[in-house]
Write a protein that holds these residues in place. Structure first.
Motif, PDB file in Angstrom:
ATOM      1  N   TYR A  16     -96.142   3.013 -18.312  1.00 42.21           N
ATOM      2  CA  TYR A  16     -96.618   2.380 -19.541  1.00 42.21           C
ATOM      3  C   TYR A  16     -98.144   2.281 -19.551  1.00 42.21           C
ATOM      4  O   TYR A  16     -98.796   2.657 -20.532  1.00 42.21           O
ATOM      5  CB  TYR A  16     -95.994   0.986 -19.683  1.00 42.21           C
ATOM      6  N   LEU A  17     -98.716   1.783 -18.478  1.00 40.71           N
ATOM      7  CA  LEU A  17    -100.175   1.612 -18.417  1.00 40.71           C
ATOM      8  C   LEU A  17    -100.900   2.954 -18.442  1.00 40.71           C
ATOM      9  O   LEU A  17    -101.986   3.068 -19.017  1.00 40.71           O
ATOM     10  CB  LEU A  17    -100.560   0.824 -17.165  1.00 40.71           C
ATOM     11  N   SER A  18    -100.307   3.971 -17.839  1.00 38.75           N
ATOM     12  CA  SER A  18    -100.937   5.292 -17.859  1.00 38.75           C
ATOM     13  C   SER A  18    -101.007   5.836 -19.283  1.00 38.75           C
ATOM     14  O   SER A  18    -102.039   6.379 -19.706  1.00 38.75           O
ATOM     15  CB  SER A  18    -100.157   6.262 -16.971  1.00 38.75           C
ATOM     16  N   ILE A  74    -107.333   4.651  -8.868  1.00 33.68           N
ATOM     17  CA  ILE A  74    -107.637   3.267  -8.477  1.00 33.68           C
ATOM     18  C   ILE A  74    -106.836   2.270  -9.311  1.00 33.68           C
ATOM     19  O   ILE A  74    -106.019   1.505  -8.785  1.00 33.68           O
ATOM     20  CB  ILE A  74    -109.146   2.992  -8.618  1.00 33.68           C
ATOM     21  N   ILE A  75    -107.036   2.305 -10.629  1.00 33.62           N
ATOM     22  CA  ILE A  75    -106.446   1.287 -11.498  1.00 33.62           C
ATOM     23  C   ILE A  75    -104.923   1.304 -11.441  1.00 33.62           C
ATOM     24  O   ILE A  75    -104.280   0.257 -11.303  1.00 33.62           O
ATOM     25  CB  ILE A  75    -106.941   1.463 -12.947  1.00 33.62           C
ATOM     26  N   LEU A  76    -104.327   2.506 -11.529  1.00 33.28           N
ATOM     27  CA  LEU A  76    -102.867   2.588 -11.557  1.00 33.28           C
ATOM     28  C   LEU A  76    -102.238   2.473 -10.173  1.00 33.28           C
ATOM     29  O   LEU A  76    -101.013   2.500 -10.029  1.00 33.28           O
ATOM     30  CB  LEU A  76    -102.424   3.895 -12.228  1.00 33.28           C
ATOM     31  N   THR A  77    -103.058   2.299  -9.169  1.00 35.25           N
ATOM     32  CA  THR A  77    -102.545   1.958  -7.842  1.00 35.25           C
ATOM     33  C   THR A  77    -102.386   0.446  -7.709  1.00 35.25           C
ATOM     34  O   THR A  77    -101.430  -0.041  -7.113  1.00 35.25           O
ATOM     35  CB  THR A  77    -103.496   2.475  -6.747  1.00 35.25           C
ATOM     36  N   ILE A  78    -103.308  -0.289  -8.347  1.00 40.23           N
ATOM     37  CA  ILE A  78    -103.354  -1.744  -8.188  1.00 40.23           C
ATOM     38  C   ILE A  78    -102.742  -2.493  -9.369  1.00 40.23           C
ATOM     39  O   ILE A  78    -101.935  -3.413  -9.187  1.00 40.23           O
ATOM     40  CB  ILE A  78    -104.821  -2.188  -8.002  1.00 40.23           C
ATOM     41  N   ARG A  79    -103.087  -2.072 -10.576  1.00 43.69           N
ATOM     42  CA  ARG A  79    -102.760  -2.879 -11.752  1.00 43.69           C
ATOM     43  C   ARG A  79    -101.264  -2.987 -12.071  1.00 43.69           C
ATOM     44  O   ARG A  79    -100.834  -4.033 -12.569  1.00 43.69           O
ATOM     45  CB  ARG A  79    -103.515  -2.335 -12.967  1.00 43.69           C
ATOM     46  N   PRO A  80    -100.424  -1.980 -11.847  1.00 43.15           N
ATOM     47  CA  PRO A  80     -99.012  -2.133 -12.197  1.00 43.15           C
ATOM     48  C   PRO A  80     -98.335  -3.332 -11.547  1.00 43.15           C
ATOM     49  O   PRO A  80     -97.523  -4.017 -12.181  1.00 43.15           O
ATOM     50  CB  PRO A  80     -98.390  -0.811 -11.728  1.00 43.15           C
ATOM     51  N   SER A  81     -98.649  -3.606 -10.302  1.00 46.53           N
ATOM     52  CA  SER A  81     -98.042  -4.757  -9.617  1.00 46.53           C
ATOM     53  C   SER A  81     -98.511  -6.059 -10.232  1.00 46.53           C
ATOM     54  O   SER A  81     -97.710  -6.982 -10.468  1.00 46.53           O
ATOM     55  CB  SER A  81     -98.381  -4.717  -8.126  1.00 46.53           C
ATOM     56  N   TYR A  95     -96.725   2.961 -27.573  1.00 47.10           N
ATOM     57  CA  TYR A  95     -96.582   3.301 -26.156  1.00 47.10           C
ATOM     58  C   TYR A  95     -95.218   2.805 -25.689  1.00 47.10           C
ATOM     59  O   TYR A  95     -94.802   1.704 -26.034  1.00 47.10           O
ATOM     60  CB  TYR A  95     -97.682   2.658 -25.313  1.00 47.10           C
ATOM     61  N   GLY A  96     -94.539   3.598 -24.891  1.00 48.13           N
ATOM     62  CA  GLY A  96     -93.222   3.192 -24.426  1.00 48.13           C
ATOM     63  C   GLY A  96     -92.147   3.505 -25.450  1.00 48.13           C
ATOM     64  O   GLY A  96     -92.290   4.407 -26.276  1.00 48.13           O
TER      65      GLY A  96
END
Length: 348
Positions: free
Chosen positions: A43-45, A68-75, A125-126
């Motif tokens: 979703y965030l991507s 970077i962002i999609l490694t940390i932000r989803p959690s 989105y989604g």
């Protein structure tokens, strides 16, 4: 399809064609399918790869986003979503509320126009995707579609990107329907009246009235304003019209912007800082409303009612009242009906 028939005088092998209808397709921002890491990442991507939302060059932005962002932000985002998730339906509140709005509008439009209209909703989105719902409408016989982004104020990052996705979906249709898009309705009298009624109801329930009403709008980079995006001006006008409808003095209401992202300067004042400043200045009782959102979502239920509330209380604030979005309130549905019918002129 039950109402599909072969055209009169057509050859025997001509495919059946459904009876013509007008489609009304509501659109909101979007929602992850779940709160787990991979659902949030997908979703965030999609959301943060939209050039209408983040307009940095892809060569510069995508490595930062994907690495970077999609490694940390989803959690982190998944945790926030879990705090507001509709566990009974296993979906986000935005999805639940948009469906409820659609059901009410379906009933109202069917009562007036019968089977001549088809009403549904999609997400930018989604899921349900814009493309899938356009396909369903065309297959059902909609030769005309009114596309309705559920944003009172226009912004490139909301209304324009929703329209972009609608137009992309039309590109895939062999028999493309005639189409219209719903203009912003921030100055519509019925919309302002619905907002005012929600404020009046909330204030009537309070023993002590708030010192000030904070109208918190989703933010945008300030640069977008200088590039011609009218969002800031339309937000300020919404607050002014609400103030006039309520008959209040200037010092009883204010405009702020939330959800800042990244290092750039965004529209100001920032809600999270401004509510703390209000508390420090002696305004210990405030109410917050979010006029840019047609339905409660992560930015209202979690950001306003948790993060922004905490900022206010930490600075010495004593009473924080969040006034919910208009959601499926009858006055809101009536306002949307008015705008929809005005933009169906000549079609029904």
């Amino acid at each position: 399809m039950t109402d599909a028939t072969r055209p009169t005088h057509a050859a025997a092998d001509h495919p059946a064609i459904p009876r013509e209808k007008v489609g009304i397709l509501l659109a909101n921002l979007g929602t992850p399918d779940g709160t787990d890491y991979w659902s949030m990442r997908r979703y965030l991507s999609e959301f943060l790869s939209d050039r209408r939302v983040i307009d940095y060059p892809a060569w510069k932005w995508q490595p930062i986003l994907q690495g970077i962002i999609l490694t940390i932000r989803p959690s982190k985002s998944g945790k926030a979503y879990r705090s507001i998730w509709n566990n009974e339906a296993d979906e986000s509140p935005l999805l639940t509320i948009t469906r409820q709005q659609t059901v009410k509008l379906q009933a109202a439009l069917a009562q007036r126009y019968g089977a001549n209209v088809m009403v549904d909703f999609c997400m930018r989105y989604g899921n349900p995707s814009t493309k899938s719902k356009v396909r369903e409408m065309v297959a059902a016989g909609c030769t005309k579609i009114l596309f309705c982004p559920l944003y009172p104020q226009y912004a490139g990052a909301t209304v324009a990107t929703a329209n972009d996705q609608f137009f992309r979906a039309l590109m895939d249709e062999t028999w493309q329907p005639a189409s219209r898009t719903l203009p912003p309705y921030f100055s519509d009298t019925a919309y302002i009246d619905a907002l005012a009624q929600s404020v009046e109801r909330a204030y009537d329930k309070l023993e002590t009235k708030p010192d000030i009403l904070v109208c918190s709008y989703h933010g945008l980079p300030f640069r977008y304003l200088t590039q011609g995006d009218p969002y800031h001006c339309q937000c300020v006008k919404t607050t002014r019209l609400l103030k006039e409808r309520l008959g209040w003095a200037d010092d009883k209401i204010t405009t702020t912007f939330q959800s800042k992202f990244g290092p750039e300067k965004w529209l100001q004042p920032y809600t999270v800082k401004h509510v703390a400043a209000l508390a420090e200045a002696g305004k210990k009782k405030i109410a917050v409303i979010a006029p840019a959102f047609s339905a409660d979502c992560i930015e209202t239920l979690e950001e306003i009612n948790e993060e922004i509330r905490e900022s206010f209380e930490h600075a010495g604030g004593e009473s924080f009242t969040y006034i919910p979005c208009l959601n499926d309130d009858d006055a809101h549905i009536g306002a949307l009906m008015g705008r929809i019918e005005a933009n169906l002129a000549g079609w029904l």
